[in-house]
Motif scaffolding. Structure first.
Motif, short mmCIF file in Angstrom:
data_model
loop_
_atom_site.label_atom_id
_atom_site.label_comp_id
_atom_site.label_asym_id
_atom_site.label_seq_id
_atom_site.Cartn_x
_atom_site.Cartn_y
_atom_site.Cartn_z
N LEU A 58 -35.03 -24.65 55.98
CA LEU A 58 -36.09 -25.66 55.89
C LEU A 58 -35.86 -26.80 56.87
O LEU A 58 -34.76 -26.98 57.40
N THR A 59 -36.91 -27.56 57.08
CA THR A 59 -36.82 -28.79 57.87
C THR A 59 -37.23 -29.94 56.95
O THR A 59 -38.22 -29.82 56.23
N TYR A 60 -36.46 -31.01 56.97
CA TYR A 60 -36.80 -32.16 56.12
C TYR A 60 -37.07 -33.39 56.96
O TYR A 60 -36.37 -33.66 57.94
N LEU A 61 -38.05 -34.16 56.49
CA LEU A 61 -38.18 -35.55 56.94
C LEU A 61 -37.86 -36.37 55.70
O LEU A 61 -38.62 -36.36 54.72
N LEU A 62 -36.71 -37.01 55.71
CA LEU A 62 -36.21 -37.69 54.52
C LEU A 62 -36.29 -39.19 54.71
O LEU A 62 -35.64 -39.76 55.59
N ILE A 63 -37.12 -39.82 53.88
CA ILE A 63 -37.35 -41.25 54.00
C ILE A 63 -36.52 -41.99 52.97
O ILE A 63 -36.51 -41.62 51.79
N SER A 64 -35.81 -43.03 53.42
CA SER A 64 -35.03 -43.82 52.46
C SER A 64 -34.78 -45.21 53.03
O SER A 64 -34.73 -45.40 54.24
N HIS A 65 -34.61 -46.18 52.13
CA HIS A 65 -34.20 -47.49 52.61
C HIS A 65 -32.68 -47.56 52.61
O HIS A 65 -32.09 -48.54 53.03
N ASP A 66 -32.04 -46.47 52.09
CA ASP A 66 -30.59 -46.46 51.90
C ASP A 66 -29.92 -45.57 52.95
O ASP A 66 -29.99 -44.34 52.90
N VAL A 93 -46.55 -27.70 54.55
CA VAL A 93 -45.91 -29.02 54.46
C VAL A 93 -45.96 -29.49 53.01
O VAL A 93 -47.04 -29.61 52.44
N GLN A 94 -44.83 -29.70 52.41
CA GLN A 94 -44.79 -30.14 51.02
C GLN A 94 -44.16 -31.52 50.93
O GLN A 94 -43.48 -31.96 51.85
N MET A 95 -44.41 -32.15 49.80
CA MET A 95 -43.96 -33.54 49.64
C MET A 95 -43.17 -33.69 48.35
O MET A 95 -43.54 -33.12 47.33
N ILE A 96 -42.11 -34.45 48.40
CA ILE A 96 -41.38 -34.81 47.18
C ILE A 96 -41.33 -36.33 47.10
O ILE A 96 -40.94 -36.99 48.07
N PHE A 97 -41.75 -36.88 45.97
CA PHE A 97 -41.89 -38.32 45.83
C PHE A 97 -40.69 -38.94 45.11
O PHE A 97 -39.87 -38.26 44.50
N GLN A 98 -40.68 -40.27 45.18
CA GLN A 98 -39.61 -41.05 44.56
C GLN A 98 -39.59 -40.88 43.04
O GLN A 98 -38.53 -40.71 42.44
N ILE A 111 -41.41 -33.24 53.23
CA ILE A 111 -41.27 -34.68 53.39
C ILE A 111 -40.80 -35.25 52.07
O ILE A 111 -41.41 -35.01 51.02
N LEU A 112 -39.69 -35.95 52.11
CA LEU A 112 -39.12 -36.50 50.89
C LEU A 112 -39.12 -38.02 51.02
O LEU A 112 -38.46 -38.56 51.91
N ASP A 113 -39.91 -38.69 50.17
CA ASP A 113 -40.01 -40.15 50.26
C ASP A 113 -39.17 -40.76 49.15
O ASP A 113 -39.58 -40.74 47.98
N GLU A 114 -38.00 -41.25 49.48
CA GLU A 114 -37.07 -41.85 48.52
C GLU A 114 -36.82 -40.92 47.33
O GLU A 114 -36.96 -41.32 46.17
N PRO A 115 -36.41 -39.66 47.59
CA PRO A 115 -36.36 -38.68 46.49
C PRO A 115 -35.31 -38.97 45.43
O PRO A 115 -35.37 -38.42 44.33
N THR A 116 -34.33 -39.81 45.75
CA THR A 116 -33.25 -40.02 44.78
C THR A 116 -33.12 -41.48 44.34
O THR A 116 -32.23 -41.80 43.57
#
Ligand SMILES: Nc1ncnc2c1ncn2[C@@H]1O[C@H](COP(=O)(O)OP(=O)(O)OP(=O)(O)O)[C@@H](O)[C@H]1O
Ligand SMILES: [Mg+2]
Length: 272
Positions: free
Chosen positions: A206-214, A94-99, A177-182
């Motif tokens: 891959l499988t993504y859990l992509l978090i965004s307010h957009d 499980v890897q993470m990509i931050f804002q 897991i990508l938390d607001e990556p863009t």
């Protein structure tokens, strides 16, 4: 389901917050009895206003925090019931990509060092094989080889985020897991990074859990969308179903806002 990559069963997490003037403690329920299942190959987008609990959920999945109650199962293993080698092995999946790619990268490390780090930590690769792997990863995230020796301050925001993506891919994770990556990037860079993420997802299964307010970002890339409000998932389903025929008034408001901001141009030619 046994082949689910991620299962959350009634997960809750509260924080003790700043008390009132009498000093009485106050508790915030950041994640409130959430159940969620993500299957391999899905891009599950989690949308919700600020403070709805999205990042808390990410931290719980990354075992950076423990839930007060409920179970989190990754690849069939209850992550809070294992430790030592088993947990370490699971963590590598499980890897993470931050804002903010700037704070995610060590300013004193070259691009090569940053991408090599997980290879050193999780594999027995020899030096030459590691260098080869770094070159291959740079190619995959479409960065020129010459940037291998660059430091973060010599890179643009988009390039830094590509380095973070290469580093996340290095040890072949199953879930990212990508938390607001863009959100820290300008519009055109944002679209380039989303396209890259989409291609990598297909290429590596891959499988993504992509978090965004957009919602527009999620609409562009996701297969599924879940809507979070006050720590709960109030609606979820296939992307198309949520965007075109949701019944929830809060979700409708999010869609209206995204349209007003004219972000739905992101949706052009995307049909999933
Ligand atoms: N360590 C903490 N201590 C106390 N309260 C916290 C802590 N972390 C989060 N919270 C609270 O939990 C709630 C959810 O926060 P969280 O960061 O998960 O929201 P979010 O959906 O990621 O918001 P944003 O879109 O702004 O990133 C908020 O009310 C926040 O103040
Ligand atoms: Mg957050």
């Amino acid at each position: 389901m046994s082949n689910s990559i991620l299962v959350l069963e009634n997960v809750s997490k509260s924080y003790r917050s700043v008390g009132n003037w009498l000093g009485e403690p106050h508790y915030v329920t950041a994640v409130d009895n959430i159940s969620l299942t993500i299957q391999p190959g899905q891009i599950y987008g989690l949308v919700g206003e600020s403070g709805s609990g999205k990042s808390t959920l990410a931290r719980l999945i990354l075992v950076l925090e423990k839930p007060d109650s409920g179970k989190i199962i990754i690849n069939g293993q209850d992550i809070n019931a294992i430790s030592g080698k088993l947990l370490r092995a699971l963590r590598s999946k499980v890897q993470m990509i931050f804002q903010d790619p700037t704070s995610a990268l060590d300013p004193s490390q070259t691009v090569e060092k940053a991408i090599t780090e997980p290879l050193l930590n999780f594999t027995n690769m020899k030096h030459s094989a590691r260098t080869q792997q770094v070159l291959e990863l740079l190619k995959q995230v479409q960065l020129p080889e010459r940037l291998m020796n660059a430091y973060p301050h010599q890179l643009s925001g988009g390039e830094k985020q590509r380095v973070c993506i290469a580093r996340a891919l290095a040890i072949h994770p199953k879930l990212i897991i990508l938390d607001e990556p863009t959100s820290a990037l300008d519009k055109s860079t944002q679209i380039n990074i989303l396209n890259l993420l989409k291609n990598l997802q297909k290429q590596h299964g891959l499988t993504y859990l992509l978090i965004s307010h957009d919602l527009a970002v999620l609409n562009y890339i996701c297969t599924h969308i879940g809507v979070m409000k006050h720590g709960k998932i109030i609606e979820e389903g296939y992307r198309k179903q949520i965007i075109t025929s949701c019944t929830n008034s809060y979700t409708n408001q999010l869609i209206k806002t995204a349209r007003l901001l004219n972000n739905f141009s992101l949706n052009i030619e995307y049909d999933n």
